[in-house]
Design an enzyme around this catalytic site. Structure first.
Site, PDB file in Angstrom:
ATOM      1  N   HIS A   1      47.641  34.665  43.909  1.00  0.00           N
ATOM      2  CA  HIS A   1      46.260  35.063  44.181  1.00  0.00           C
ATOM      3  C   HIS A   1      46.146  36.569  43.998  1.00  0.00           C
ATOM      4  O   HIS A   1      46.844  37.330  44.671  1.00  0.00           O
ATOM      5  CB  HIS A   1      45.857  34.638  45.600  1.00  0.00           C
ATOM      6  CG  HIS A   1      45.910  33.153  45.816  1.00  0.00           C
ATOM      7  ND1 HIS A   1      45.734  32.560  47.033  1.00  0.00           N
ATOM      8  CD2 HIS A   1      46.106  32.132  44.941  1.00  0.00           C
ATOM      9  CE1 HIS A   1      45.830  31.235  46.905  1.00  0.00           C
ATOM     10  NE2 HIS A   1      46.071  30.972  45.640  1.00  0.00           N
TER      11      HIS A   1
ATOM     12  N   ASP B   1      43.517  29.150  39.845  1.00  0.00           N
ATOM     13  CA  ASP B   1      43.236  30.472  39.278  1.00  0.00           C
ATOM     14  C   ASP B   1      41.748  30.740  39.101  1.00  0.00           C
ATOM     15  O   ASP B   1      41.333  31.448  38.183  1.00  0.00           O
ATOM     16  CB  ASP B   1      43.965  30.647  37.923  1.00  0.00           C
ATOM     17  CG  ASP B   1      45.452  30.444  38.044  1.00  0.00           C
ATOM     18  OD1 ASP B   1      46.004  30.787  39.106  1.00  0.00           O
ATOM     19  OD2 ASP B   1      46.065  29.941  37.087  1.00  0.00           O
TER      20      ASP B   1
END
Ligand code: GDP
Ligand code: IMO
Ligand code: MG
Length: 415
Positions: free
Chosen positions: A37, A9
């Protein structure tokens, strides 16, 4: 090559999307729908699970052999993108990628429940069990879906074992062969047009001097071999994983961009030396919007850890860094940065401990850098620039990009 330099992340999606503008092919080489994503473009937010982050620019998108794919999730993602006006006809899925089957998801969930306090905190998407079956050579590959006879045969072999486990070990209902075969033959029809020899496709693109980007999923410290085992994912997340995951030689990779947040987050269990203690962590979570893309879980938040980042530079051969979410630190008058670890024997180190007990019990040694307390724009204020300079000096790697907001254009290129 773009790789996550922390625990996932880091903002890989945003950086890949940015660089994809000038690329011809964008390839995912590991992981599956455990990845999330995010790209924010033209007021729209896209959360990609399987698709490489070049999809929004209509680029050739490759999902390599090192990936695992969950057909219904894949199809849902295709439909969602098409529904939003994003064409998906240039997506290519490796025939060697492994298929996440329903039993993998059941076993992932049940396994975590059984571990209780010792759980990994997985995304419960069946990732570990799918890669385990791949290593056991019991897995079902994308190409198996194309031949009903082979599919049925493989399902029969797998179910003979999996149903025993499901019932006897996990107390779950067994799966029915005929129903499963029919369901996955249907999925196969949807997947068929996308299935390709992606190793050959990428090789040809490279020979034709087309520009190819490799997009890592997850992060360095979640790597199966070199991450914080067992609190890792089950694939090769490192830059080196791109070569095996796609099926090209390592000599074909020119540059490795490491993506790191200007602080650190982690989802799931496992050691995290620079995790912020007390209610201050919640402040960082809210400022950074640190909630999981896939599971919605709170992300654990900490200060930038230069020891772990130095390790990521080493493991990936990072040639430059993209430092994202620097804007989130605008809220702080002072910013601690972890420069060393204090080990249980009283010594201090700048290098990532090789022994798990040292890592589990180390304490962060912080230096506090001055904040800038103003929103970031194209011209970084001196204290923000000094923060970036410090990272460069400590790691001996240039920071080439700085993220100043979630939107596609909120990025500063440094010379
Ligand atoms: P990935 O898995 O590495 O692609 O990252 P995620 O998408 O899971 O999480 C990163 C989050 O940070 C997303 O919500 C992005 O929209 C957001 N983001 C990325 N770069 C920046 C940045 O520079 N500033 C801010 N404020 N948010 C960013
Ligand atoms: P992206 O690509 C953050 C973490 C899970 C868990 C561990 C194992 O969006 O950066 P798994 O389901 O893979 O078996 O879970 O790995 N994890 C991630 N954390 N970002 C990710 O992906 C992750 N993928 C897996 O939270 O701790
Ligand atoms: Mg993510």
């Amino acid at each position: 090559m773009i790789v996550g330099a922390q625990w996932g992340d880091e903002g890989k999606g945003k950086i890949v999307d940015l660089l994809a503008q000038r690329a011809d092919v964008v390839c995912r080489y590991n992981g599956g729908p455990n990845a999330g994503h995010t790209i924010v473009a033209d007021g729209e937010t896209y959360k990609l699970r399987h698709m490489p982050s070049g999809i929004l620019w209509g680029k050739e998108c490759v999902i390599g052999a090192g990936c695992v794919v969950d057909p219904p999730v894949f199809v849902e993602e295709l439909d969602d993108l098409e529904g939003r006006g994003i064409p998906t006809t240039r997506v290519h899925l490796s025939s060697n990628a492994h298929v996440i089957m329903p039993w993998h998801v059941v076993i992932d969930r049940a396994g975590e429940r059984r571990l209780g306090k010792l759980r990994i905190g997985t995304t419960k998407r069946g990732i570990g069990p799918t890669y385990a079956d791949k290593a056991l050579r019991l897995g079902i590959r994308v190409q198996d879906l194309l031949d009903p006879k082979i599919l049925r045969q493989k399902l029969e072999v797998a179910l003979a074992e999996k149903n025993v486990w499901l019932e006897a070990v996990y107390g779950a209902a067994p799966l029915e062969l005929e129903e499963l075969a029919a369901r996955y033959e249907q999925h196969a029809q949807r997947l068929r047009p996308f299935i390709a020899d992606t190793s050959l496709l990428v090789d040809r693109a490279l020979r034709d001097r087309r520009s190819v980007l490799f997009e890592g999923a997850h992060g360095t410290l979640l790597d199966l071999d070199h991450g914080t085992y067992p609190f890792v994912t089950s694939s090769s997340t490192l830059a080196g994983g791109a070569a095996s995951g796609i099926g090209i030689g390592p000599t074909r990779i020119d540059d490795v961009i490491g993506v790191a947040k200007a602080y650190v987050t982690r989802v799931g269990e496992g050691p995290f030396p620079s995790e912020i203690e007390g209610p201050a962590q919640q402040r960082m979570r809210e400022l950074g919007g640190e909630f999981g893309t896939v599971t919605g879980r709170d992300r654990r938040c900490g200060w930038l850890d230069l020891v772990a980042l130095r390790y990521a530079v080493r493991l990936n051969g990072i040639t430059s860094l993209a430092l994202t979410k620097l804007d989130v630190l605008s809220a702080f008058a002072e910013i601690p940065v972890c420069v060393r670890y204090l080990l249980p024997d009283g010594s201090e180190t700048e290098e990532f401990p090789a022994h798990q007990s040292d890592f589990h019990h180390c304490r962060p040694v912080y230096e506090t850098l001055p904040g800038w307390e103003e929103p970031l724009d194209d011209e970084l204020p001196p204290a923000a620039r000094a923060y970036v300079d410090r990272v460069e000096r400590e790691l001996d790697v240039a920071v080439s990009l700085v993220g100043t907001g979630a939107e596609r254009e909120r990025v500063v290129a440094l010379s």
